[in-house]
Write a protein that holds these residues in place. Sequence first.
Motif, PDB file in Angstrom:
ATOM      1  N   LYS A   1     -46.460  -6.779 -54.622  1.00  0.00           N
ATOM      2  CA  LYS A   1     -45.623  -8.218 -54.934  1.00  0.00           C
ATOM      3  C   LYS A   1     -46.298  -9.597 -55.135  1.00  0.00           C
ATOM      4  N   PRO A   2     -45.563 -10.410 -55.717  1.00  0.00           N
ATOM      5  CA  PRO A   2     -46.402 -11.244 -55.805  1.00  0.00           C
ATOM      6  C   PRO A   2     -47.466 -12.359 -55.230  1.00  0.00           C
TER       7      PRO A   2
ATOM      8  N   VAL B   1     -51.841  -0.979 -49.119  1.00  0.00           N
ATOM      9  CA  VAL B   1     -51.293  -2.319 -49.138  1.00  0.00           C
ATOM     10  C   VAL B   1     -50.662  -2.145 -50.519  1.00  0.00           C
ATOM     11  N   PRO B   2     -49.457  -3.231 -51.056  1.00  0.00           N
ATOM     12  CA  PRO B   2     -48.718  -3.342 -52.062  1.00  0.00           C
ATOM     13  C   PRO B   2     -50.037  -3.839 -52.972  1.00  0.00           C
TER      14      PRO B   2
ATOM     15  N   THR C   1     -56.461   0.383 -49.750  1.00  0.00           N
ATOM     16  CA  THR C   1     -56.042  -0.122 -47.865  1.00  0.00           C
ATOM     17  C   THR C   1     -57.277  -1.619 -47.799  1.00  0.00           C
ATOM     18  N   SER C   2     -57.360  -2.406 -49.384  1.00  0.00           N
ATOM     19  CA  SER C   2     -57.544  -3.762 -48.949  1.00  0.00           C
ATOM     20  C   SER C   2     -57.580  -4.569 -49.992  1.00  0.00           C
ATOM     21  N   MET C   3     -57.596  -5.915 -49.261  1.00  0.00           N
ATOM     22  CA  MET C   3     -57.480  -6.694 -50.194  1.00  0.00           C
ATOM     23  C   MET C   3     -58.940  -7.894 -50.332  1.00  0.00           C
TER      24      MET C   3
ATOM     25  N   GLY D   1     -52.392 -10.206 -43.255  1.00  0.00           N
ATOM     26  CA  GLY D   1     -51.096  -9.790 -42.865  1.00  0.00           C
ATOM     27  C   GLY D   1     -49.346  -9.852 -44.074  1.00  0.00           C
ATOM     28  N   ARG D   2     -48.777 -10.706 -44.224  1.00  0.00           N
ATOM     29  CA  ARG D   2     -48.067 -11.106 -44.294  1.00  0.00           C
ATOM     30  C   ARG D   2     -48.104 -10.207 -46.098  1.00  0.00           C
ATOM     31  N   HIS D   3     -49.687  -9.991 -47.068  1.00  0.00           N
ATOM     32  CA  HIS D   3     -48.788  -9.532 -47.919  1.00  0.00           C
ATOM     33  C   HIS D   3     -48.759  -7.901 -47.564  1.00  0.00           C
ATOM     34  N   SER D   4     -49.845  -7.329 -46.006  1.00  0.00           N
ATOM     35  CA  SER D   4     -49.877  -6.050 -46.788  1.00  0.00           C
ATOM     36  C   SER D   4     -48.285  -5.064 -45.360  1.00  0.00           C
TER      37      SER D   4
END
Length: 185
Positions: free
Chosen positions: A18-19, A140-141, A99-101, A60-63
Motif C-alpha cells: 500500500k502506498p 501487514v501489507p 506483522t509490525s509497522m 489500523g488503516r494500513h493493516s
Amino acid sequence: MTDLVTAVESGNPEIPGKPTSASRTTLSHIMTHNDTNLLGTVHGGVIMKLVDDAAGAVAGRHSGGPAVTASMDEMVFLEPVRVGDLVHVKAQVNWTGRTSMEVGVRVLAERWNESTPPQQVGSAYLVFAAVDADGKPRRVPPVMPETERDNRRNQEAQIRRTHRLARRRAIKELREKRAAEGYQD
C-alpha cells in the motif's frame, strides 16, 4: 481485493503493498482548560494520547484491521502547547515488517483565532503490531514510499528498528549474565 485473491490463488501468500498516502491521516483537536498541567500548559500526557490515537488510526488503516501499540520511541516535545491552541497530529506509516509497522507522527499547534501558520511542537515514532480477532499477530501489507521524503523516513525507520533490537538483545544478555552471577533483580 482482486490482487490479494490472485496472490493467494497463485500460491504466493504475499500481501500487496500500500502506498504511504493510503493511510496517512491528520487528527485535530482544540486544547481546553481540562487539558492543562500544573504549569498552565497542555499536559504532555494529553498530547501523547492524541499521538497514540492518530498513530493507531494509521496503523489500523494500513493493516486493514486492529493494531496495538507495541512501543513509543523518541517522543519529543519541542514547544509548550497552550489552552486555545488547535493541535494537528499528522501520522503516516514509515516502515513495515511482517506483522509490525512504524508510524511517524508530527504534532503541530496554531492559535485557534489567528491566521499564523502552525508550528511543530512535537514528534514521535510508534511501533504497532497488527492482530487478529484472537489477539494473535497477523501479516501487514508492505508500505510503498511515494516520495523522497517517504524513502528517507523508511530508511530512518529501519535504523531505529536495528537500534531497538540491539538494545533489547543487550538488556536481555545483561540480565542473563547477572542472573548467572546470582544477582536478584
